[in-house]
Design an enzyme around this catalytic site. Sequence first.
Site, PDB file in Angstrom:
ATOM      1  N   ASP A 111     -22.513  -2.717 -18.144  1.00 19.70           N
ATOM      2  CA  ASP A 111     -21.127  -2.328 -18.379  1.00 19.70           C
ATOM      3  C   ASP A 111     -20.730  -1.113 -17.542  1.00 19.70           C
ATOM      4  OD1 ASP A 111     -20.975  -4.395 -20.142  1.00 19.70           O
ATOM      5  OD2 ASP A 111     -20.753  -3.172 -21.946  1.00 19.70           O
ATOM      6  N   ASN A 143     -12.114   1.653 -20.803  1.00 19.18           N
ATOM      7  CA  ASN A 143     -12.678   1.904 -22.132  1.00 19.18           C
ATOM      8  C   ASN A 143     -11.999   3.048 -22.864  1.00 19.18           C
ATOM      9  OD1 ASN A 143     -14.509  -0.154 -22.411  1.00 19.18           O
ATOM     10  ND2 ASN A 143     -16.332   1.104 -22.166  1.00 19.18           N
ATOM     11  N   ALA A 201     -17.208   0.663 -27.832  1.00 17.80           N
ATOM     12  CA  ALA A 201     -18.005   1.634 -27.084  1.00 17.80           C
ATOM     13  C   ALA A 201     -18.084   2.946 -27.868  1.00 17.80           C
ATOM     14  CB  ALA A 201     -17.412   1.826 -25.683  1.00 17.80           C
ATOM     15  N   SER A 209     -15.873   4.888 -29.149  1.00 20.33           N
ATOM     16  CA  SER A 209     -15.007   4.930 -30.323  1.00 20.33           C
ATOM     17  C   SER A 209     -15.687   4.337 -31.554  1.00 20.33           C
ATOM     18  CB  SER A 209     -13.700   4.180 -30.030  1.00 20.33           C
ATOM     19  OG  SER A 209     -12.865   4.156 -31.168  1.00 20.33           O
TER      20      SER A 209
END
Length: 291
Positions: A75, A147, A189, A191
């Site tokens: 990622d 993101n 992610a 958060s």
Amino acid sequence: MQYGPLPAEARVGIVVKRGQPRAAELGRGLARWLAERGRQVLVESELGADTNARVAGSRAELARLSDLIVVLGGDGTLLGVARHLRERETPILGVNLGGLGFLTAVTVEELYPTLERALSGECRYDRRMRLAVRLDSQADGSWHVLNEVVLAKAALARMIDLETAVDGEEVCVYKADGLILATPTGSTAYSLSAGGPIVHPGVDVILVSPICPHTLSNRPMVLPDSSVVRVRVRSSDRDDVVVAFDGQESVPLPDGATVEVRRAEVGVVLLQPPDRSYFSVLRSKLRWGTR
């Protein structure tokens, strides 16, 4: 979202995770596979010596010139490529070579069958929203993140005050270790680690998640994607606060600096196998239903 077949003259860019021999080997094989099918291939310098493909001068140039980008890595590698796309919605096929891989959800075994489908226009393309970020402490430049944007204290075990307003109206002053402003793609992610909700990427919203807030009633919020969020830093130590963009780049913030976050006009397009759903990815990556 559905795209048609990729035109014969379209360029396919290949990006590999740096320092990973397996990724480089797979990238060289992919370049040969594409060339055998008459495709124009664009690679980074570390692959150029072993292929007949055109070599890009930088990753930013590769992102600018490609019509489809295949990312071989994780990622983080995909986020780095997306950062260079700026105002272009070039489709990205992410192939996971280890790690969790929410964005790079295609396995190595699925690479060639999925790419065959992409070239013939049989794949699904998910358009993901991004956030545009501007800093009043920086005269030039803006950032686009897929993101999240993170404001945090550089020193350990120290809180900061973050004056937060939405569309010009005061929300509160967060007393916390930091603040995360995330997209639905970023909801799985940083958060998520901070207690934020998982949000389906088809729902365009902005997530606001405080990191270890001093006030227990401070909880993550979900805002409309039309919102403009402004966060002002209140810190007694100059340059002790940083703002990070997708974990790829960071900038120091002096006391009184303001960060403005809104939805970006241009998103990111991720290529997905036609039989792969968002919930199947969640079940696989988060091991839902297993013990």
